[in-house]
Design a protein around this motif. Structure first.
Motif: not given
Length: 390
Positions: A287-290, A299-305, A313-314, A380-382
């Motif tokens: 998984r990766l995170r943007i 605060d995370i306004a937009f988390h794309m996972n 894609v969460v 971050e992430g893969d």
């Protein structure tokens, strides 16, 4: 239909043989970025920079890999139907059956060729670069994307880039200014293009006046002009590039940043702000995170996972230390092992619009009310990132 910021229309999966224009021509600092695959049963292919838009035009650069037992790459020019003297490089940067990334960098001395991040050859100019008007690709090769980058190529675009383009293209002349070139064998992942190409039907008379090529008028899916593109460019990129009211790309791209990546977003987010991220999902990725953050509060306004193994894609937000409601609905998942991705994240008045590989992926409605306070990007992430441009 990929709805891109001005100056960012990659050519996706063109038919080979391909012949298309280079709008605005070439100049120092321009780069041509090509992703493709070499078939297992290759004999040869070629890439030409031509001084016109027909197969009989003079050829300023002929790049011709030949797999014939004594593998080599031949460079040459052709003027008035006559070929010049060949430059033969007796090493082969391509491998049968494998993907490649190639960059042609225009310098004052000549064309600098990089393949899979490695310097290959510099072919000295024999014909002035200003005469080049088109790109031709033919032979045993399949092409995924073509991008034209930098060098102030705003000319034919109705004013896309503020200040007439991207300035000098690569800071530090590529290489040194890029943290030592392309780690991990990733190419430049660069994507600021100024043409859609003559793919099956002409440009409809160039940029102003519609894109032609089977892309007729059509409204933006979702319809509201606050988030959509001026001129109803969506379903079919009709209308025109009015130029003055189109969002521009600003600042220098970031090439091959290490992951985890964390950086401020110059000027923060605002309506029509677009961020381009290109990269690759390595084999074995999970998984990766943007994350788009408000730096003062974290605060995370937009988390794309993207979760590669789960194939989803969460999307979410984390405000005041609390995660919100997850969103998972999606028509497709482009994030797969070993695959390159080309992502455009566009901030609208009500939502973020996310496009990947030319397809609209999802919308994420703002949960942080003052979205202009969103001023930080973290990845971050893969994942291997080859290009970020605000």
């Amino acid at each position: 239909m990929f709805v891109a910021p001005p100056g960012y229309q990659p050519i996706y999966s063109p038919d080979i043989p391909y012949l298309g224009p280079i709008n605005g021509g070439l100049r120092e600092g321009t780069s041509i970025y090509i992703q493709g695959t070499i078939p297992k049963h290759i004999t040869r292919f070629f890439i030409n920079l031509i001084c016109g838009e027909s197969e009989s035009s003079d050829i300023a650069l002929h790049f011709n890999p030949r797999f014939d037992g004594r593998d080599k790459v031949v460079f040459n020019t052709c003027q008035n139907g006559s070929w010049g003297s060949e430059d033969k490089i007796h090493k082969m940067p391509f491998r049968k059956g494998e993907h490649f990334e190639m960059v042609i960098i225009v310098t004052l001395q000549g064309y600098q060729i990089k393949v899979n991040g490695m310097d290959f050859h510099i072919f000295q100019h024999r014909i002035p670069m200003e005469q080049v008007r088109g790109l031709q690709i033919a032979g045993d090769v399949s092409i995924q994307t073509i991008n034209f980058i930098g060098g102030g190529m705003g000319g034919g675009m109705g004013g896309g880039y503020p200040g007439g383009g991207m300035g000098g293209g690569y800071p530090g002349g590529m290489g040194g200014g890029m943290g030592g070139g392309y780690p991990d064998g990733m190419g430049g992942g660069m994507g600021v293009s100024v043409l859609r190409g003559y793919q099956g039907g002409g440009m409809g008379g160039g940029y102003p006046g519609g894109m032609g090529g089977g892309m007729g008028p059509g409204g933006y899916p979702g319809g509201d002009m606050g988030d959509g593109y001026p001129g109803g460019m969506g379903g079919g990129m009709g209308g025109a590039f009015p130029g003055s009211n189109l969002p521009g790309m600003s600042g220098q791209p970031v090439y091959n940043p290490p992951v985890p990546y964390s950086n401020m977003i110059p000027g923060g987010m605002f309506p029509k702000r677009t961020i381009i991220i290109r990269g690759m999902i390595p084999y074995g990725a999970d998984r990766l995170r943007i994350n788009f953050l408000v730096s003062r509060s974290r605060d995370i306004a937009f988390h794309m996972n993207p979760r590669v193994r789960e194939g989803i894609v969460v999307r979410n937000s984390m405000i005041g230390g609390n995660w919100g409601q997850e969103e998972r609905e999606m028509s497709m998942n482009p994030f797969m092992e070993g695959q390159y991705f080309d992502m455009s994240i566009r901030c609208g008045n009500q939502r973020f619009k996310v496009f990947v590989n030319g397809q609209h992926l999802f919308d994420f409605f703002h949960r942080w009310q003052s979205f202009n306070e969103i001023d930080m990007l973290e990845i971050e992430g893969d994942v291997q990132i080859s290009y970020i441009h605000f």
